[in-house]
Design a protein around this motif. Structure first.
Motif, PDB file in Angstrom:
ATOM      1  N   MET A 360      -1.118  33.729 -48.749  1.00 22.59           N
ATOM      2  CA  MET A 360      -2.210  32.858 -48.301  1.00 22.59           C
ATOM      3  C   MET A 360      -2.356  31.643 -49.214  1.00 22.59           C
ATOM      4  N   LEU A 361      -2.165  31.845 -50.503  1.00 21.99           N
ATOM      5  CA  LEU A 361      -2.249  30.732 -51.447  1.00 21.99           C
ATOM      6  C   LEU A 361      -1.202  29.676 -51.141  1.00 21.99           C
ATOM      7  N   ASN A 362      -0.005  30.122 -50.884  1.00 25.86           N
ATOM      8  CA  ASN A 362       1.086  29.169 -50.658  1.00 25.86           C
ATOM      9  C   ASN A 362       1.001  28.490 -49.297  1.00 25.86           C
ATOM     10  N   ASP A 363       0.337  29.128 -48.343  1.00 23.10           N
ATOM     11  CA  ASP A 363       0.056  28.450 -47.075  1.00 23.10           C
ATOM     12  C   ASP A 363      -0.874  27.260 -47.319  1.00 23.10           C
ATOM     13  N   VAL A 364      -1.922  27.499 -48.136  1.00 14.74           N
ATOM     14  CA  VAL A 364      -2.860  26.414 -48.471  1.00 14.74           C
ATOM     15  C   VAL A 364      -2.141  25.332 -49.270  1.00 14.74           C
ATOM     16  N   LEU A 365      -1.292  25.752 -50.200  1.00 15.58           N
ATOM     17  CA  LEU A 365      -0.547  24.800 -51.030  1.00 15.58           C
ATOM     18  C   LEU A 365       0.365  23.917 -50.170  1.00 15.58           C
ATOM     19  N   ALA A 366       1.060  24.522 -49.209  1.00 15.12           N
ATOM     20  CA  ALA A 366       1.952  23.764 -48.334  1.00 15.12           C
ATOM     21  C   ALA A 366       1.178  22.732 -47.517  1.00 15.12           C
ATOM     22  N   TYR A 367       0.012  23.147 -46.998  1.00 19.50           N
ATOM     23  CA  TYR A 367      -0.836  22.226 -46.229  1.00 19.50           C
ATOM     24  C   TYR A 367      -1.314  21.069 -47.107  1.00 19.50           C
ATOM     25  N   ALA A 368      -1.750  21.407 -48.344  1.00 17.93           N
ATOM     26  CA  ALA A 368      -2.300  20.391 -49.242  1.00 17.93           C
ATOM     27  C   ALA A 368      -1.248  19.370 -49.647  1.00 17.93           C
ATOM     28  N   THR A 369      -0.034  19.817 -49.961  1.00 19.50           N
ATOM     29  CA  THR A 369       1.014  18.892 -50.407  1.00 19.50           C
ATOM     30  C   THR A 369       1.551  18.046 -49.258  1.00 19.50           C
ATOM     31  N   THR A 370       1.451  18.567 -48.040  1.00 20.31           N
ATOM     32  CA  THR A 370       1.865  17.781 -46.871  1.00 20.31           C
ATOM     33  C   THR A 370       0.844  16.690 -46.588  1.00 20.31           C
ATOM     34  N   ARG A 371      -0.421  17.060 -46.775  1.00 16.09           N
ATOM     35  CA  ARG A 371      -1.503  16.113 -46.486  1.00 16.09           C
ATOM     36  C   ARG A 371      -1.546  14.982 -47.514  1.00 16.09           C
ATOM     37  N   VAL A 372      -1.401  15.331 -48.789  1.00 14.30           N
ATOM     38  CA  VAL A 372      -1.407  14.338 -49.868  1.00 14.30           C
ATOM     39  C   VAL A 372      -0.179  14.591 -50.734  1.00 14.30           C
ATOM     40  N   GLN A 373       0.716  13.639 -50.759  1.00 11.05           N
ATOM     41  CA  GLN A 373       1.965  13.803 -51.517  1.00 11.05           C
ATOM     42  C   GLN A 373       1.680  13.973 -53.019  1.00 11.05           C
ATOM     43  N   PRO A 374       2.421  14.870 -53.679  1.00 10.34           N
ATOM     44  CA  PRO A 374       2.269  15.016 -55.129  1.00 10.34           C
ATOM     45  C   PRO A 374       2.623  13.710 -55.838  1.00 10.34           C
ATOM     46  N   PRO A 375       2.072  13.475 -57.019  1.00  4.45           N
ATOM     47  CA  PRO A 375       2.333  12.218 -57.739  1.00  4.45           C
ATOM     48  C   PRO A 375       3.772  12.126 -58.240  1.00  4.45           C
ATOM     49  N   SER A 376       4.193  10.904 -58.526  1.00  4.06           N
ATOM     50  CA  SER A 376       5.552  10.685 -59.044  1.00  4.06           C
ATOM     51  C   SER A 376       5.494   9.709 -60.207  1.00  4.06           C
ATOM     52  N   ASP A 377       6.558   9.692 -60.974  1.00  6.52           N
ATOM     53  CA  ASP A 377       6.652   8.783 -62.113  1.00  6.52           C
ATOM     54  C   ASP A 377       8.115   8.383 -62.298  1.00  6.52           C
ATOM     55  N   LYS A 378       8.384   7.049 -62.232  1.00 12.64           N
ATOM     56  CA  LYS A 378       9.730   6.523 -62.435  1.00 12.64           C
ATOM     57  C   LYS A 378      10.742   7.183 -61.487  1.00 12.64           C
ATOM     58  N   GLY A 379      10.318   7.316 -60.245  1.00  9.55           N
ATOM     59  CA  GLY A 379      11.200   7.866 -59.235  1.00  9.55           C
ATOM     60  C   GLY A 379      11.293   9.376 -59.211  1.00  9.55           C
ATOM     61  N   ARG A 380      10.647  10.055 -60.131  1.00 13.95           N
ATOM     62  CA  ARG A 380      10.687  11.531 -60.178  1.00 13.95           C
ATOM     63  C   ARG A 380       9.367  12.073 -59.658  1.00 13.95           C
ATOM     64  N   GLN A 418      -8.967  22.149 -52.304  1.00  9.81           N
ATOM     65  CA  GLN A 418      -8.386  22.711 -51.083  1.00  9.81           C
ATOM     66  C   GLN A 418      -8.519  24.234 -51.067  1.00  9.81           C
ATOM     67  N   ILE A 419      -8.296  24.850 -52.219  1.00  9.01           N
ATOM     68  CA  ILE A 419      -8.437  26.314 -52.319  1.00  9.01           C
ATOM     69  C   ILE A 419      -9.890  26.717 -52.092  1.00  9.01           C
ATOM     70  N   ARG A 420     -10.816  25.976 -52.702  1.00 13.04           N
ATOM     71  CA  ARG A 420     -12.245  26.300 -52.544  1.00 13.04           C
ATOM     72  C   ARG A 420     -12.698  26.118 -51.098  1.00 13.04           C
ATOM     73  N   SER A 421     -12.225  25.052 -50.450  1.00 15.57           N
ATOM     74  CA  SER A 421     -12.656  24.811 -49.066  1.00 15.57           C
ATOM     75  C   SER A 421     -12.150  25.895 -48.121  1.00 15.57           C
ATOM     76  N   THR A 422     -11.037  26.538 -48.501  1.00 17.43           N
ATOM     77  CA  THR A 422     -10.464  27.594 -47.652  1.00 17.43           C
ATOM     78  C   THR A 422     -11.069  28.962 -47.961  1.00 17.43           C
ATOM     79  N   PHE A 423     -11.198  29.277 -49.255  1.00 14.70           N
ATOM     80  CA  PHE A 423     -11.586  30.647 -49.635  1.00 14.70           C
ATOM     81  C   PHE A 423     -13.013  30.761 -50.201  1.00 14.70           C
ATOM     82  N   GLY A 424     -13.682  29.642 -50.398  1.00 14.40           N
ATOM     83  CA  GLY A 424     -15.048  29.700 -50.920  1.00 14.40           C
ATOM     84  C   GLY A 424     -15.070  29.529 -52.433  1.00 14.40           C
ATOM     85  N   LEU A 425     -14.993  30.655 -53.141  1.00 16.26           N
ATOM     86  CA  LEU A 425     -15.041  30.656 -54.608  1.00 16.26           C
ATOM     87  C   LEU A 425     -16.269  29.913 -55.127  1.00 16.26           C
TER      88      LEU A 425
END
Length: 442
Positions: A360-380, A418-425
């Protein structure tokens, strides 16, 4: 039956707290060469010859004092005597038998409880000093010479206590009990809340800031569950801690947070949020505790139909560093919304104990990274391979990435949201541990 209670009583500065600490094997009671240091009843378990019992340290009894604090200390000692199965009356061989000792002895005889007379500060081994025989005049039977500092004679004293312990199985605190530390700056109403919950004068309540110096436990069972409430001394600014004893009290309040499952952060509704409240709350946050902010004295606030929402909006800004924390507006004096407080305590405890499956965590992670791309630095670009939760209290997430330096705070906060919005916490901090995957991706 409940666990037997042994109360340690006597006039001030005879060594009760030192004896208490010796019996339980830890420095729980404050020990200071100042009369009146221990004020409320302090409980801790002790075991002797296979029997477990609760030892209660009390404030010194000064029978004829009109001082507000000393008279309330006397009342607390009387309450401890009422609830005790056995009483250990501590006296001081260096002072001999004093008029106050006679007055306390008379009080104990009237209680009808078994009394063990301990004559403290007999620090030398061998034959007891002749002064010991003076204590027979108290009419409480054989005096037991002891040294609370060195432990001499305490075994014989405990043997005498053992003979009076009631028979039967003792109840142990269950693992399902939620330990709740009530924290906040002085005079916010913490002791009043405990008394309202317990329905008795469980701790001293006074308008004098700094009245509570020790942490005390109150066990409550109701339709919401089983709770152990820990009342603590108010946490002051270090610049305002003048007494050495006061310093110990602040440490004890922090220790109460350490052993609690949930922290109720008490605010004074009239005074409002202060810098010191943020420090008190910050310590609970740093320790990963589930938290509830209880705004006390709400009955004293002039209100209209927008007052609560306006106050809540201001608190959300004040507690921006703890955006997850819920608020409840209560009155310890009238009992307003105390039931709601119970519900919130149980709810945030469950949130703090929540475990989320890796899938379930990785489902949320996949959705979050698709929605907002992870940061990059110098092409990496940052790659987040997967996430798992190894522990709770607080929920802790281990994230495996290609480069930890690219996992910036802002993106970490985004993933957390994203985790909080899905699971509460709600009501609990969360922890992130970032690990780089070995090999060329590192």
């Amino acid at each position: 039956m409940s666990i037997p209670i042994v109360a340690v009583v006597g006039r001030p500065n005879v060594g009760k707290s030192t004896l208490f600490n010796k019996l339980i094997g830890q420095r729980l009671s404050i020990v200071e060469d100042t009369p009146g240091v221990t004020r409320d009843r302090i409980y801790s378990k002790c075991e002797w010859r296979g029997r477990e019992f609760m030892v209660v340290d009390t404030g010194g009894i000064e029978p004829d004092s009109d001082d507000v604090i000393l008279s309330q200390m006397r009342r607390q000692s009387e309450l401890a005597i009422e609830k005790a199965d056995v009483i250990v009356f501590v006296t001081d061989i260096r002072c001999g038998v004093t008029p106050d000792d006679y007055a306390v002895a008379e009080m104990l005889q009237k209680s009808g409880k078994p009394v063990i007379l301990a004559v403290n500060k007999v620090d030398s081994l061998g034959e007891p000093p002749m002064e010991l025989y003076e204590f027979y005049n108290l009419g409480l039977g054989d005096p037991y010479p002891i040294s609370s500092v060195h432990g001499h004679g305490t075994g014989d004293m405990l043997d005498a206590v053992y003979e009076y312990l009631p028979d039967g199985e003792t109840e142990k605190y269950g693992e399902d009990q939620i330990k709740v530390a009530v924290i906040g700056k002085p005079n916010a109403g913490k002791s009043s809340l405990i008394n309202r919950i317990a329905g008795e004068e469980r701790v001293i309540v006074s308008d004098i800031a700094g009245t509570t110096r020790d942490s005390t436990d109150t066990v409550i069972e109701n339709e919401y569950g089983s709770f152990v409430f820990i009342d603590t001394a108010g946490i002051r600014k270090k610049s305002k801690i003048n007494e050495k004893v006061e310093h110990y009290s602040v440490l004890r309040a922090y220790m109460a947070v350490d052993r609690a499952d949930v922290c109720v952060i008490m605010l004074d509704a009239v005074e409002g949020f202060t810098e010191q409240d943020s420090k008190v709350a910050g310590y609970a946050h740093e320790q990963g505790k589930a938290c509830v902010v209880a705004v006390n004295k709400w009955d004293l606030v002039e209100k209209n139909d927008k007052t609560m929402q306006e106050y809540r909006t201001k608190l959300e800004n004040d507690f921006s560093f703890m955006s997850y924390v819920p608020f409840v507006f209560i009155s310890a004096k009238t009992g307003q919304r105390i039931d709601k407080l119970y519900e919130l305590i149980k709810y945030v405890y469950e949130q703090n104990s929540m475990r989320i499956s890796t899938g379930m965590l990785n489902d949320v992670l996949a959705y979050a990274t698709t929605r907002v791309q992870p940061p990059s630095d110098k092409g990496r670009r940052l790659k987040i391979y997967y996430m798992t939760q190894p522990s709770t209290k607080p929920p802790t997430f281990v994230t495996f990435v290609n480069r930890a330096d690219l996992f910036h705070f802002s993106y970490r906060r985004y993933i957390e949201n994203q985790i909080r919005s899905t699971f509460g916490l709600e009501g609990t901090p969360v922890r992130f541990v970032v690990r780089e995957r070995g090999g060329s991706d590192k």
